[in-house]
Design an enzyme around this catalytic site. Sequence first.
Site, PDB file in Angstrom:
ATOM      1  N   TYR A 123       0.869  -1.181   0.000  1.00 12.20           N
ATOM      2  CA  TYR A 123       0.000   0.000   0.000  1.00 12.20           C
ATOM      3  C   TYR A 123       0.902   1.226   0.000  1.00 12.20           C
ATOM      4  O   TYR A 123       1.695   1.402   0.942  1.00 12.20           O
ATOM      5  CB  TYR A 123      -0.826  -0.075   1.273  1.00 12.20           C
ATOM      6  CG  TYR A 123      -1.755   1.072   1.595  1.00 12.20           C
ATOM      7  CD1 TYR A 123      -3.092   1.012   1.235  1.00 12.20           C
ATOM      8  CD2 TYR A 123      -1.321   2.174   2.316  1.00 12.20           C
ATOM      9  CE1 TYR A 123      -3.975   2.031   1.580  1.00 12.20           C
ATOM     10  CE2 TYR A 123      -2.205   3.199   2.657  1.00 12.20           C
ATOM     11  CZ  TYR A 123      -3.523   3.117   2.290  1.00 12.20           C
ATOM     12  OH  TYR A 123      -4.386   4.125   2.635  1.00 12.20           O
ATOM     13  N   THR A 139       2.297   7.177   1.344  1.00 13.39           N
ATOM     14  CA  THR A 139       3.259   8.155   1.853  1.00 13.39           C
ATOM     15  C   THR A 139       4.287   8.570   0.798  1.00 13.39           C
ATOM     16  O   THR A 139       4.761   7.744   0.021  1.00 13.39           O
ATOM     17  CB  THR A 139       3.995   7.552   3.071  1.00 13.39           C
ATOM     18  OG1 THR A 139       3.025   7.147   4.013  1.00 13.39           O
ATOM     19  CG2 THR A 139       4.932   8.562   3.716  1.00 13.39           C
ATOM     20  N   GLU A 140       4.605   9.858   0.822  1.00 13.81           N
ATOM     21  CA  GLU A 140       5.636  10.408  -0.072  1.00 13.81           C
ATOM     22  C   GLU A 140       6.594  11.258   0.746  1.00 13.81           C
ATOM     23  O   GLU A 140       6.260  11.667   1.860  1.00 13.81           O
ATOM     24  CB  GLU A 140       4.967  11.299  -1.134  1.00 13.81           C
ATOM     25  CG  GLU A 140       3.985  10.549  -1.978  1.00 13.81           C
ATOM     26  CD  GLU A 140       3.333  11.422  -3.053  1.00 13.81           C
ATOM     27  OE1 GLU A 140       3.655  12.626  -3.120  1.00 13.81           O
ATOM     28  OE2 GLU A 140       2.528  10.873  -3.808  1.00 13.81           O
ATOM     29  N   SER A 170       1.648  12.681   7.015  1.00 15.41           N
ATOM     30  CA  SER A 170       0.393  12.964   7.718  1.00 15.41           C
ATOM     31  C   SER A 170      -0.576  13.692   6.790  1.00 15.41           C
ATOM     32  O   SER A 170      -1.778  13.442   6.795  1.00 15.41           O
ATOM     33  CB  SER A 170       0.666  13.859   8.930  1.00 15.41           C
ATOM     34  OG  SER A 170       1.579  13.231   9.788  1.00 15.41           O
ATOM     35  N   ILE A 215       7.447   2.179   2.274  1.00 13.92           N
ATOM     36  CA  ILE A 215       6.364   1.263   1.904  1.00 13.92           C
ATOM     37  C   ILE A 215       6.703  -0.166   2.360  1.00 13.92           C
ATOM     38  O   ILE A 215       7.664  -0.782   1.875  1.00 13.92           O
ATOM     39  CB  ILE A 215       6.101   1.294   0.372  1.00 13.92           C
ATOM     40  CG1 ILE A 215       5.887   2.754  -0.089  1.00 13.92           C
ATOM     41  CG2 ILE A 215       4.915   0.405   0.014  1.00 13.92           C
ATOM     42  CD1 ILE A 215       4.825   3.538   0.677  1.00 13.92           C
ATOM     43  N   GLY A 231      16.634  -2.546  35.155  1.00 13.31           N
ATOM     44  CA  GLY A 231      17.945  -1.895  35.198  1.00 13.31           C
ATOM     45  C   GLY A 231      18.750  -2.217  33.945  1.00 13.31           C
ATOM     46  O   GLY A 231      18.177  -2.349  32.860  1.00 13.31           O
ATOM     47  N   GLU A 283       0.646   4.466  10.045  1.00 10.19           N
ATOM     48  CA  GLU A 283      -0.836   4.423  10.021  1.00 10.19           C
ATOM     49  C   GLU A 283      -1.428   5.675  10.657  1.00 10.19           C
ATOM     50  O   GLU A 283      -2.507   5.631  11.251  1.00 10.19           O
ATOM     51  CB  GLU A 283      -1.343   3.197  10.765  1.00 10.19           C
ATOM     52  CG  GLU A 283      -0.765   1.922  10.262  1.00 10.19           C
ATOM     53  CD  GLU A 283      -1.719   1.141   9.426  1.00 10.19           C
ATOM     54  OE1 GLU A 283      -2.932   1.345   9.524  1.00 10.19           O
ATOM     55  OE2 GLU A 283      -1.233   0.325   8.643  1.00 10.19           O
ATOM     56  N   THR A 337       0.198   9.283  12.725  1.00  8.49           N
ATOM     57  CA  THR A 337       0.897   9.471  14.001  1.00  8.49           C
ATOM     58  C   THR A 337      -0.127   9.676  15.122  1.00  8.49           C
ATOM     59  O   THR A 337      -1.302   9.965  14.862  1.00  8.49           O
ATOM     60  CB  THR A 337       1.825  10.706  13.956  1.00  8.49           C
ATOM     61  OG1 THR A 337       1.005  11.874  13.855  1.00  8.49           O
ATOM     62  CG2 THR A 337       2.791  10.642  12.794  1.00  8.49           C
TER      63      THR A 337
HETATM   64  C1  FAD Z   1       8.234   1.189   9.415  1.00 15.64           C
HETATM   65  C2  FAD Z   1       7.291   2.030   8.629  1.00 15.64           C
HETATM   66  C3  FAD Z   1       6.407   1.422   7.752  1.00 15.64           C
HETATM   67  C4  FAD Z   1       5.533   2.207   6.981  1.00 15.64           C
HETATM   68  N1  FAD Z   1       4.721   1.585   6.073  1.00 15.64           N
HETATM   69  C5  FAD Z   1       3.970   2.348   5.218  1.00 15.64           C
HETATM   70  C6  FAD Z   1       3.225   1.736   4.166  1.00 15.64           C
HETATM   71  O1  FAD Z   1       3.204   0.501   4.002  1.00 15.64           O
HETATM   72  N2  FAD Z   1       2.542   2.543   3.310  1.00 15.64           N
HETATM   73  C7  FAD Z   1       2.529   3.910   3.445  1.00 15.64           C
HETATM   74  O2  FAD Z   1       1.885   4.573   2.632  1.00 15.64           O
HETATM   75  N3  FAD Z   1       3.229   4.516   4.432  1.00 15.64           N
HETATM   76  C8  FAD Z   1       3.955   3.773   5.324  1.00 15.64           C
HETATM   77  N4  FAD Z   1       4.700   4.376   6.317  1.00 15.64           N
HETATM   78  C9  FAD Z   1       4.707   5.834   6.409  1.00 15.64           C
HETATM   79  C10 FAD Z   1       3.930   6.370   7.595  1.00 15.64           C
HETATM   80  O3  FAD Z   1       2.557   6.161   7.418  1.00 15.64           O
HETATM   81  C11 FAD Z   1       4.299   7.860   7.772  1.00 15.64           C
HETATM   82  O4  FAD Z   1       5.632   7.884   8.252  1.00 15.64           O
HETATM   83  C12 FAD Z   1       3.381   8.576   8.714  1.00 15.64           C
HETATM   84  O5  FAD Z   1       2.125   8.776   8.125  1.00 15.64           O
HETATM   85  C13 FAD Z   1       3.929   9.947   9.153  1.00 15.64           C
HETATM   86  O6  FAD Z   1       4.312  10.712   8.060  1.00 15.64           O
HETATM   87  P1  FAD Z   1       5.753  11.401   8.007  1.00 15.64           P
HETATM   88  O7  FAD Z   1       6.767  10.378   8.369  1.00 15.64           O
HETATM   89  O8  FAD Z   1       5.886  12.086   6.706  1.00 15.64           O
HETATM   90  O9  FAD Z   1       5.723  12.468   9.178  1.00 15.64           O
HETATM   91  P2  FAD Z   1       5.103  13.943   9.125  1.00 15.64           P
HETATM   92  O10 FAD Z   1       3.735  13.883   8.571  1.00 15.64           O
HETATM   93  O11 FAD Z   1       6.078  14.841   8.462  1.00 15.64           O
HETATM   94  O12 FAD Z   1       5.029  14.283  10.658  1.00 15.64           O
HETATM   95  C14 FAD Z   1       6.155  14.715  11.427  1.00 15.64           C
HETATM   96  C15 FAD Z   1       5.654  15.128  12.799  1.00 15.64           C
HETATM   97  O13 FAD Z   1       4.728  16.233  12.655  1.00 15.64           O
HETATM   98  C16 FAD Z   1       3.516  15.923  13.306  1.00 15.64           C
HETATM   99  N5  FAD Z   1       2.400  16.561  12.576  1.00 15.64           N
HETATM  100  C17 FAD Z   1       2.145  16.472  11.254  1.00 15.64           C
HETATM  101  N6  FAD Z   1       1.054  17.202  10.936  1.00 15.64           N
HETATM  102  C18 FAD Z   1       0.616  17.754  12.104  1.00 15.64           C
HETATM  103  C19 FAD Z   1      -0.473  18.601  12.461  1.00 15.64           C
HETATM  104  N7  FAD Z   1      -1.339  19.026  11.532  1.00 15.64           N
HETATM  105  N8  FAD Z   1      -0.608  18.961  13.760  1.00 15.64           N
HETATM  106  C20 FAD Z   1       0.265  18.551  14.712  1.00 15.64           C
HETATM  107  N9  FAD Z   1       1.315  17.740  14.424  1.00 15.64           N
HETATM  108  C21 FAD Z   1       1.486  17.338  13.147  1.00 15.64           C
HETATM  109  C22 FAD Z   1       3.411  14.401  13.262  1.00 15.64           C
HETATM  110  O14 FAD Z   1       2.558  13.910  14.279  1.00 15.64           O
HETATM  111  C23 FAD Z   1       4.874  14.017  13.502  1.00 15.64           C
HETATM  112  O15 FAD Z   1       5.145  14.043  14.864  1.00 15.64           O
HETATM  113  C24 FAD Z   1       5.538   3.619   7.129  1.00 15.64           C
HETATM  114  C25 FAD Z   1       6.411   4.227   8.038  1.00 15.64           C
HETATM  115  C26 FAD Z   1       7.280   3.460   8.783  1.00 15.64           C
HETATM  116  C27 FAD Z   1       8.215   4.155   9.727  1.00 15.64           C
END
Ligand code: FAD
Length: 405
Positions: A139, A142-143, A148, A173, A360, A384, A386
């Site tokens: 799936y 994410t880019e 988020s 992914i 510990g 899924e 944050t």
């Molecule tokens: C091991 C792993 C597996 C994954 N598998 C998949 C997958 O199979 N398919 C897929 O599509 N994605 C996948 N992801 C991606 C994952 O869903 C994203 O990392 C996640 O959605 C967060 O996006 P980001 O890393 O860009 O963080 P960001 O969106 O940049 O967020 C950074 C910080 O800002 C905070 N933040 C962002 N917007 C706001 C707001 N409006 N208000 C307050 N705080 C905010 C967030 O809570 C976070 O603390 C995976 C990630 C990991 C680490």
Amino acid sequence: MFDFELTRQQGQARETAHALARDVVRPMALEADRTGRVPEAFLARMAALRGGLSAGVVPKEVGGQGEGAGELRDARGRTQTHRISIVLGEEMAWGDVPVMMNLPGPGLGGPPVRFAGTEEQNRRFFGVFAQPGLHWGAYALTEPGAGSDVAGIATTCRKDRDAWVLDGRKCFITNGARADWVVVFATVDRAQGRAGHRMFVVERGTPGFSVGKIEDKMGLRASETAELVFDACRVPSANLLGGEEHYAGKEGFLGAMRTFDVSRPMVGIFAVGIARAAWETATAFLRAELRGGAPSVRTRSLAESLAAGKARLDAARLLCWKAAWMADEGLPNAREASEAKAYAARVAMAVCRDSMLAMGAAGLEQSRFVEKWYRDLKVFDIFEGTGQIQRIVIAKRLLREPPVW
Ligand SMILES: Cc1cc2nc3c(=O)[nH]c(=O)nc-3n(C[C@H](O)[C@H](O)[C@H](O)COP(=O)(O)OP(=O)(O)OC[C@H]3O[C@@H](n4cnc5c(N)ncnc54)[C@H](O)[C@@H]3O)c2cc1C
């Protein structure tokens, strides 16, 4: 009316899963963490189990464990697919989550195909899992610039005769590099936000589709996390999920979000399973230290923090069970799924931290697993959606509509 007892079938599923987690999964977890790999023989064995133990539900019609299939209904004839999955999920997570994330199956790619795909697309894409060999789905939402903020995806799609041309990059992914097909989200026009989203099934080997780097992560190290690249990638029109009419309304985005309604409770229960394993290890450690003697002030204080952790894990489990039950009942459960995931991820990290503290320096010894679980758990508050995003989603709903208790 309350009934917290598992049905006979759910209880049996839990026992079987626990034995598998204890005898097979846990013993391979440290090696998998070190090497980043899970033995193929184990994956083949899991895929060959009756009905197949897979990541994600494979419909009965194509040889999977099915949804709505007789064997996944309870004594009153109600579907219990999500409840059984949640019970199994906790036990398998207690064994090891990254090993489980390697299990063949549609994974997160399954729900959008089920919810948005046509009959023909369901048959074609799920049919892959009935073929001999190991098969995965993935799936890709994410880019690099849109995690988020899913509405802000920049991967584009444009129609060109009998195909759509995709350009862009996806990152993080799960199982992206090994997947037979990936559900990819792209936009026809960024200015349209969510309304511009389209979902495609991109099959491995499609010209213009390639795999970029594989992430080297702090936790879940045995689970593959890949970057995917789409460079003038021509995807047949027949792979646009649901066909063009599906996107007349807001369906494209809703398709993405419905995936989370079933996957978030699952992610929550995985966190509970890991933290329970850490909690059990720390509790046994303290008991062994006591050797039947009277607890010191220090030991009593550590035991109190573990006791508080047990209550939090129990509460998190109930939230996950409720969200799964609602999914089985066909009730809208977006808020409950977010609550379960956000709460479970947070308390699981706290319980694992307290478990480590109680032990510990011994909590840092690899052979005791707790340091690994601590590393593995961090991601549960990130993927899924944050924790912060879940809380925003829940708060928005509370402001829009009266809470339902
Ligand atoms: C091991 C792993 C597996 C994954 N598998 C998949 C997958 O199979 N398919 C897929 O599509 N994605 C996948 N992801 C991606 C994952 O869903 C994203 O990392 C996640 O959605 C967060 O996006 P980001 O890393 O860009 O963080 P960001 O969106 O940049 O967020 C950074 C910080 O800002 C905070 N933040 C962002 N917007 C706001 C707001 N409006 N208000 C307050 N705080 C905010 C967030 O809570 C976070 O603390 C995976 C990630 C990991 C680490």
